[in-house]
Design a protein around this motif. Structure first.
Motif, mmCIF file in Angstrom:
data_model
loop_
_atom_site.group_PDB
_atom_site.id
_atom_site.type_symbol
_atom_site.label_atom_id
_atom_site.label_comp_id
_atom_site.label_asym_id
_atom_site.label_seq_id
_atom_site.Cartn_x
_atom_site.Cartn_y
_atom_site.Cartn_z
ATOM 1 N N SER A 81 35.168 39.438 50.995
ATOM 2 C CA SER A 81 35.681 40.684 49.776
ATOM 3 C C SER A 81 35.903 40.111 49.081
ATOM 4 O O SER A 81 36.232 39.896 47.560
ATOM 5 N N GLU A 82 37.678 38.603 49.517
ATOM 6 C CA GLU A 82 38.067 38.311 48.519
ATOM 7 C C GLU A 82 37.076 37.321 47.666
ATOM 8 O O GLU A 82 37.348 37.432 46.309
ATOM 9 N N ALA A 83 36.077 36.651 48.469
ATOM 10 C CA ALA A 83 35.234 35.631 47.355
ATOM 11 C C ALA A 83 34.628 36.991 46.623
ATOM 12 O O ALA A 83 33.945 36.374 44.946
ATOM 13 N N PHE A 84 33.945 38.001 46.400
ATOM 14 C CA PHE A 84 33.681 39.237 45.772
ATOM 15 C C PHE A 84 34.621 39.777 44.411
ATOM 16 O O PHE A 84 34.507 40.248 43.359
ATOM 17 N N GLU A 85 35.960 40.083 44.974
ATOM 18 C CA GLU A 85 36.731 39.697 43.428
ATOM 19 C C GLU A 85 36.818 39.411 42.900
ATOM 20 O O GLU A 85 37.243 39.174 41.275
ATOM 21 N N ASP A 86 36.962 36.892 43.539
ATOM 22 C CA ASP A 86 37.034 36.458 42.329
ATOM 23 C C ASP A 86 35.892 36.476 41.259
ATOM 24 O O ASP A 86 35.702 36.212 40.607
ATOM 25 N N ILE A 87 34.803 36.768 42.369
ATOM 26 C CA ILE A 87 33.046 36.804 41.359
ATOM 27 C C ILE A 87 33.532 38.532 40.735
ATOM 28 O O ILE A 87 32.879 37.794 38.990
ATOM 29 N N GLY A 88 34.659 38.950 40.782
ATOM 30 C CA GLY A 88 34.384 40.355 39.741
ATOM 31 C C GLY A 88 35.325 39.380 38.971
ATOM 32 O O GLY A 88 34.790 40.169 37.434
ATOM 33 N N ARG A 89 36.400 38.749 39.097
ATOM 34 C CA ARG A 89 36.742 38.434 37.921
ATOM 35 C C ARG A 89 36.610 37.592 37.347
ATOM 36 O O ARG A 89 36.701 37.230 35.551
ATOM 37 N N SER A 90 35.419 36.740 37.885
ATOM 38 C CA SER A 90 35.141 36.013 36.516
ATOM 39 C C SER A 90 34.090 36.161 35.879
ATOM 40 O O SER A 90 33.561 35.802 34.379
ATOM 41 N N VAL A 91 33.527 37.560 36.307
ATOM 42 C CA VAL A 91 32.501 37.938 35.681
ATOM 43 C C VAL A 91 32.983 39.284 34.280
ATOM 44 O O VAL A 91 32.685 38.847 33.156
ATOM 45 N N TYR A 92 34.109 39.344 34.651
ATOM 46 C CA TYR A 92 34.497 39.946 33.712
ATOM 47 C C TYR A 92 35.372 38.987 32.230
ATOM 48 O O TYR A 92 35.269 39.595 31.318
ATOM 49 N N ASP A 93 35.896 37.884 32.713
ATOM 50 C CA ASP A 93 35.954 36.789 31.590
ATOM 51 C C ASP A 93 34.800 36.365 31.304
ATOM 52 O O ASP A 93 34.624 35.974 29.845
ATOM 53 N N GLY A 94 33.565 37.087 31.108
ATOM 54 C CA GLY A 94 32.045 36.710 30.790
ATOM 55 C C GLY A 94 30.810 35.630 31.151
ATOM 56 O O GLY A 94 30.466 34.941 30.418
ATOM 57 N N ARG A 95 31.331 35.141 32.487
ATOM 58 C CA ARG A 95 30.612 34.554 33.058
ATOM 59 C C ARG A 95 29.879 35.254 33.926
ATOM 60 O O ARG A 95 29.323 36.429 33.690
#
Length: 182
Positions: A81-95
């Protein structure tokens, strides 16, 4: 009997303490991921659930950030879950999603490559569903192998117990017969 009851009580008490503390639960989830066979199954199960959730949300709503947020809640393992939260933050930043997955270092490479193919071809939802199905199949077969291993392990344990009982009964008889022959 007392030692068995004490061991069972200790295990139950430890489980209750771990379930009440979020920090200990997180550490337990991280520890589970490090166990050789069980960790692989837990990782594949968590990532498979998250990929299925992301695919369904993306297919129905068309929003990747919302899908990743819901995927993080559906993973079942706090580390995943933490990994997917990190993914979400990174995608929100445009990655891109696959780049973010790769950066976590936790998501299996097959999921990263399938996500990359899905993003490049515009079939992200279909390929994420295939990843989820593949991981669910691997988890199902892994659980069957684990249960088979446990079944034979318990059979060996019971055989050893019966052997000890038989030796405890017959060794004194053999000693008595040997002393009678002297």
């Amino acid at each position: 009997i007392v030692s068995i009851l004490t061991a069972i009580g200790t295990v139950i008490g430890a489980v209750v303490v771990v379930m009440r503390s979020e920090r200990l639960r997180y550490q337990a989830h991280c520890l589970v991921l490090k166990i050789p066979l069980l960790g692989d199954l837990a990782l594949l199960d968590g990532v498979g659930r998250a990929c299925r959730t992301l695919a369904i949300v993306y297919r129905s709503v068309g929003e990747i950030p919302l899908g990743i947020e819901l995927a993080a809640h559906s993973a079942g393992n706090m580390r995943v879950s933490e990994a997917f939260e990190d993914i979400g933050r990174s995608v929100y930043d445009g990655r891109l999603v696959w780049e973010s997955m790769h950066e976590t270092g936790l998501i299996p490479e097959i999921a990263v490559h399938m996500t990359r193919s899905g993003e490049e071809s515009g079939q992200l939802d279909e390929l994420l569903l295939k990843v989820a199905e593949t991981f669910e199949t691997r988890v199902r077969y892994g659980k069957e192998r684990l249960v088979t291993f446990l079944r034979y392990g318990l059979l060996m344990l019971m055989g050893g117990f019966v052997l000890n009982v038989l030796l405890a009964v017959y060794l004194p008889v053999f000693d008595l017969i040997e002393q009678l022959h002297k």
